[in-house]
Design an enzyme around this catalytic site. Structure first.
Site, PDB file in Angstrom:
ATOM      1  N   LYS A 143      11.368 -30.433   9.689  1.00 42.63           N
ATOM      2  CA  LYS A 143      10.983 -30.469   8.271  1.00 42.63           C
ATOM      3  C   LYS A 143      12.196 -30.710   7.372  1.00 42.63           C
ATOM      4  O   LYS A 143      12.176 -31.569   6.506  1.00 42.63           O
ATOM      5  CB  LYS A 143      10.311 -29.135   7.869  1.00 42.63           C
ATOM      6  CG  LYS A 143       9.012 -28.866   8.603  1.00 42.63           C
ATOM      7  CD  LYS A 143       8.360 -27.579   8.129  1.00 42.63           C
ATOM      8  CE  LYS A 143       9.165 -26.327   8.427  1.00 42.63           C
ATOM      9  NZ  LYS A 143       9.390 -26.065   9.856  1.00 42.63           N
ATOM     10  N   THR A 144      13.252 -29.934   7.631  1.00 44.95           N
ATOM     11  CA  THR A 144      14.448 -30.083   6.809  1.00 44.95           C
ATOM     12  C   THR A 144      15.056 -31.467   7.024  1.00 44.95           C
ATOM     13  O   THR A 144      15.514 -32.120   6.089  1.00 44.95           O
ATOM     14  CB  THR A 144      15.459 -28.967   7.143  1.00 44.95           C
ATOM     15  OG1 THR A 144      14.798 -27.709   6.965  1.00 44.95           O
ATOM     16  CG2 THR A 144      16.670 -29.016   6.242  1.00 44.95           C
ATOM     17  N   ASP A 171      12.256 -27.427   0.066  1.00 45.73           N
ATOM     18  CA  ASP A 171      12.301 -26.910   1.449  1.00 45.73           C
ATOM     19  C   ASP A 171      11.811 -25.459   1.453  1.00 45.73           C
ATOM     20  O   ASP A 171      11.855 -24.789   0.426  1.00 45.73           O
ATOM     21  CB  ASP A 171      13.752 -26.979   1.974  1.00 45.73           C
ATOM     22  CG  ASP A 171      13.816 -26.918   3.505  1.00 45.73           C
ATOM     23  OD1 ASP A 171      12.752 -26.882   4.160  1.00 45.73           O
ATOM     24  OD2 ASP A 171      14.943 -26.913   4.048  1.00 45.73           O
ATOM     25  N   GLU A 172      11.386 -24.964   2.596  1.00 43.15           N
ATOM     26  CA  GLU A 172      10.953 -23.559   2.754  1.00 43.15           C
ATOM     27  C   GLU A 172       9.957 -23.159   1.670  1.00 43.15           C
ATOM     28  O   GLU A 172      10.059 -22.101   1.049  1.00 43.15           O
ATOM     29  CB  GLU A 172      12.165 -22.607   2.709  1.00 43.15           C
ATOM     30  CG  GLU A 172      13.279 -22.947   3.689  1.00 43.15           C
ATOM     31  CD  GLU A 172      13.046 -22.399   5.092  1.00 43.15           C
ATOM     32  OE1 GLU A 172      11.972 -21.823   5.362  1.00 43.15           O
ATOM     33  OE2 GLU A 172      13.952 -22.587   5.936  1.00 43.15           O
ATOM     34  N   GLN A 180       6.352 -18.761   8.918  1.00 45.42           N
ATOM     35  CA  GLN A 180       7.703 -18.299   8.611  1.00 45.42           C
ATOM     36  C   GLN A 180       7.815 -17.688   7.217  1.00 45.42           C
ATOM     37  O   GLN A 180       8.897 -17.607   6.657  1.00 45.42           O
ATOM     38  CB  GLN A 180       8.694 -19.457   8.749  1.00 45.42           C
ATOM     39  CG  GLN A 180       8.803 -19.952  10.188  1.00 45.42           C
ATOM     40  CD  GLN A 180       9.896 -20.997  10.327  1.00 45.42           C
ATOM     41  OE1 GLN A 180      11.075 -20.701  10.203  1.00 45.42           O
ATOM     42  NE2 GLN A 180       9.499 -22.229  10.573  1.00 45.42           N
ATOM     43  N   ARG A 184      15.069 -19.456  16.268  1.00 41.56           N
ATOM     44  CA  ARG A 184      16.413 -19.918  15.894  1.00 41.56           C
ATOM     45  C   ARG A 184      17.156 -20.435  17.116  1.00 41.56           C
ATOM     46  O   ARG A 184      18.191 -21.084  17.008  1.00 41.56           O
ATOM     47  CB  ARG A 184      17.258 -18.783  15.280  1.00 41.56           C
ATOM     48  CG  ARG A 184      16.757 -18.166  13.983  1.00 41.56           C
ATOM     49  CD  ARG A 184      16.431 -19.185  12.942  1.00 41.56           C
ATOM     50  NE  ARG A 184      15.011 -19.512  12.978  1.00 41.56           N
ATOM     51  CZ  ARG A 184      14.493 -20.639  12.488  1.00 41.56           C
ATOM     52  NH1 ARG A 184      15.256 -21.553  11.965  1.00 41.56           N
ATOM     53  NH2 ARG A 184      13.204 -20.873  12.545  1.00 41.56           N
TER      54      ARG A 184
END
Ligand code: ATP
Ligand code: MG
Length: 723
Positions: free
Chosen positions: A31-32, A217-218, A248, A599
């Site tokens: 995504k990022t 983002d996020e 998330q 992660r």
């Protein structure tokens, strides 16, 4: 531009430059990366000038990294693009447009401590007693209300109880005070732009025409004001891309609202939705294990995420006895990874649920000479409440230490302010005595009776422990002093949620002194204080960036590491005990666990302890985290762990519970000398350059073959002499 670094769906998401776009996908699916490439694409293909793009990230570090990446891809070293967090973007906008809000462009931004200081003044003015509402509690409640966009008038209307009424009153006065001080708090930075857009629509339009393309983002962790900021900014051209993952969403407690993703579709019915289904970060074992856990949540969108990187190794699982053995297990696994896989320290991150857990890890890393960085927040021994307790101990050891005296003379609060202390200083110089001695006859001072009594009883307290300091062990002395000074009571009685964490930290410090006494029963308290103060010396000794990262699971959002350790997986710690009460908060803990697992690129180790000594012990169930139980067995490898620490259970009439005594077996202990060649299990061969102390207390400075310099405590470092 070449889009060869992207898969098909990612490319389509990048090329969708017209209209609203929602990229809704699981962890590590790129995504990022899509956002970064989209910025490059928009510029390179001539769709937008850099200055017409606004990109919002979750941290300043993420913003800096994204900007760097875009510049690299564009092969440029300047980029007039607005990339930042909501707070930084809004602060800039407000400085430029302050006049529309009758605000000074040089307004101050108040941090948490400034806010509390301001509320203290208000409490005094409104005669709010801290038994009803502490300044800390008022601060967090006000912030919560502001995040929910509930204004003082609305809060006053719905207030029923005395407490709610008081809070509304303080809140109203706080808002006025901020204005009087020409200051904005963090929440204001998000709220003021919304007020501005209502008051001056032409200003909103100006920015809509500047930021014609918006990327976020996020997105799952935006709160209500952030949602409004974004939707208002984008409503004119509707050229916006947001990326997020409902699994998330981990900031619900701070007002983040995952329904913002669902509302995005409602607000922009024409939006295109992309789902990315390939995970490029983690191995199959890691991804499938993490997904298996998060599917236990009811409130989530179903996803299909497949690892692109092959099967990989099983998830390592360590059962340990306590936090000491836990850190030993981590170090032993780390050692093996370094030796067998040629990894470097910066390949590892240790994640935990609460900041207090870093202490045991830091202690052991420091003893073993393993370089580490703590992300977010201050190091354990630098925390105010920890420093305050240490200042008591220092003062008891040295009555001439006026810095420590000043630090604790009014902690817990005894009504002794700076002015009183000034008078004490004057008197000390008149009488030519030590500052501490003035306190003994405080009735001589030109101060109120209550204050002189407080000073005198403080004197009695410190003097008493000074006199018996050699008769008690370090842990007996500390526990008694902390109790009698009223420190535990002070935090326990507070209704500020942050004081609960402070109490945890003080208990953690007491634990660390207990451990010290168990390991070195004959060492005085001053040795412990020295060990703690050596911390910074060792930090300065080696300043390379090749370090293990220690941080909370929350701080790890968006990051990736080859190897992840998740420590403290005890039920009641992760998930937190308080979170077990409601389904909603348990689901948020589970998402946090999912974030932590995902992660990792190649390997995850999970560690729990059956007898953790912490937080007064009352909240722990002594069981492994339920999240471990939610991982299917086929993904887990239980690792037998032989600690260098041997445990001996001792019962005794003085201890109620069975206690675990820890003795470290020193295998190759020797008196070394400067010039000796030594072998260390991680750093390899090296030469002793400096040496201090002897026997148990011997410390050495070693330069290893790769040039790394280390200061090590011989007793813990397991060095062997080589020829
Ligand atoms: P998170 O949900 O944790 O924020 P994310 O969805 O933002 O993750 P990224 O951080 O963008 O994912 O990507 C995860 C990793 O996968 C990164 O190392 C990235 O460089 C890599 N990656 C993403 N897409 C591709 C691709 N098409 N080919 C190769 N590697 C990729
Ligand atoms: Mg990301």
């Amino acid at each position: 531009m070449s889009l060869k670094e992207l898969n098909k769906v990612q490319c389509r998401a990048v090329e969708a430059v017209e209209g609203p776009v929602l990229i809704f996908a699981g962890a590590g699916s790129g995504k990022t990366r899509v956002l970064t490439h989209k910025m490059v694409y928009l510029i390179q293909e001539g769709h937008y000038h850099p200055e017409n793009i606004l990109a919002v990230t979750f941290t300043n570090k993420a913003a800096a990294e994204m900007k760097e990446r875009v510049m690299k891809l564009l092969k440029t070293d300047t980029l007039p693009i607005a990339i930042g967090t909501f707070h930084s973007i809004c602060a800039r906008l407000l400085r430029n447009e302050a006049k529309h809000l009758n605000l000074s462009p040089s307004f101050a931004i108040y941090d948490v401590q400034d806010q509390i200081d301001l509320i203290k003044v208000i409490h005094k003015k409104l005669e709010v007693h801290k038994d009803i509402l502490t300044p800390n509690a008022a601060r967090s409640q006000i912030s919560y209300l502001k995040n929910k966009m509930i204004m003082p008038s609305a809060q006053l209307k719905k207030a029923r109880t005395r407490l709610e009424n008081k809070l509304a009153e303080v809140y109203a006065a706080y808002e006025i005070s901020l204005r009087e001080n020409e200051a904005l708090d963090f929440d204001d930075l998000l709220l003021y732009p919304l007020e501005l857009f209502d008051k001056a629509p032409e200003v909103l339009e100006k920015y809509q025409n500047i930021w014609k393309y918006i990327l976020v983002d996020e997105y799952q962790d935006t709160n209500r004001p952030q949602y409004f900021f974004i939707t208002r900014m984008a409503e004119k051209y509707e050229n916006i891309s947001v990326v997020g993952d409902d699994d998330q969403s981990i900031y619900g407690w701070r007002g983040a609202d995952v329904t913002n993703i669902l509302d995005f579709e409602k607000f922009f019915p024409s939006c295109q939705i992309f789902t990315l289904e390939k995970n490029y970060r983690s191995t199959e074992q890691i991804l499938d294990a993490a997904s298996a856990v998060v599917t236990h949540n009811d409130k989530r969108a179903k996803k299909n995420l497949v690892a692109a990187n092959g099967s990989g190794e099983l998830i390592g699982l360590f059962e340990t006895r306590d936090e000491l053995e836990e850190s030993d297990a981590i170090i032993s696994a780390l050692e093996k990874e370094i030796k067998l896989k040629k990894r470097t320290f910066n390949n590892f991150a240790v994640l935990y649920r609460t900041n207090a857990q870093s202490r045991a890890l830091e202690d052991n890393f420091r003893r073993m000479g393993i370089p580490y960085n703590i992300v977010g927040g201050i190091r354990f021994y630098d925390r105010k409440e920890v420093k305050d307790v240490l200042a008591y101990l220092r003062l008891v050891m040295n009555l001439k230490d006026t810095i420590s005296l000043r630090r604790v003379v009014n902690f817990p609060p005894r009504g002794i302010g700076a002015k009183t202390m000034d008078k004490c200083v004057e008197q000390a110089s008149l009488d030519k005595v030590e500052l501490f001695d003035v306190l003994e006859n405080a009735e001589k001072l030109p101060i109120r009776g209550k204050q002189s009594e407080a000073l005198e009883s403080f004197f009695e307290l410190i003097k008493k422990y000074y006199d018996i300091r050699e008769k008690l062990s370090a842990c007996e002395l500390t526990r008694a002093l902390v109790e009698e000074a009223g420190i535990l009571h002070h935090f326990k009685e507070s209704n500020d949620p942050e004081d609960a964490e402070r109490l945890d930290n003080v208990n953690e410090l007491l634990n660390s002194i207990d451990e010290f006494c168990l390991k070195m029963p004959d060492s005085p308290l001053s040795d412990f204080l020295e060990e703690v103060s050596l911390l910074s010396d060792i930090d300065h000794w080696n300043d390379s960036d090749n370090r293990v990262t220690l941080m909370t699971a929350h701080s790890s959002k968006g990051l990736e590491f080859p190897v992840i350790f998740i420590a403290g997986l005890d039920d009641g710690l992760f998930p937190l005990y308080n979170a077990l009460e409601s389904k909603e908060s348990l689901e948020e803990e589970r998402r946090l666990f999912y974030v932590a697992m995902t992660r990792a690129e190649e390997r995850v180790y999970l560690i729990y302890a059956t007898n953790r000594r912490r937080m007064g012990g009352e909240n722990l169930l002594g069981m492994p985290s339920r999240f471990i139980g939610e991982i299917p067995d086929e993904f887990l490898e239980r690792i037998e762990f032989q600690s260098a620490v041997t445990h001996r259970v001792v019962g005794g009439s003085r201890v109620k519970q069975t206690r675990v005594e820890v003795t470290r077996t020193v295998t190759s202990f020797d008196d070394f000398k400067v010039g000796d060649m030594v072998e260390h299990s991680i750093f390899g061969a090296g030469k002793i350059m400096v040496l201090s102390g002897t026997g148990e207390n011997q410390r050495v400075g070693v330069v290893f073959k790769d040039g790394t310099k280390k200061k090590l405590i011989v007793k813990y470092a397991n060095l062997t002499k080589i020829t």
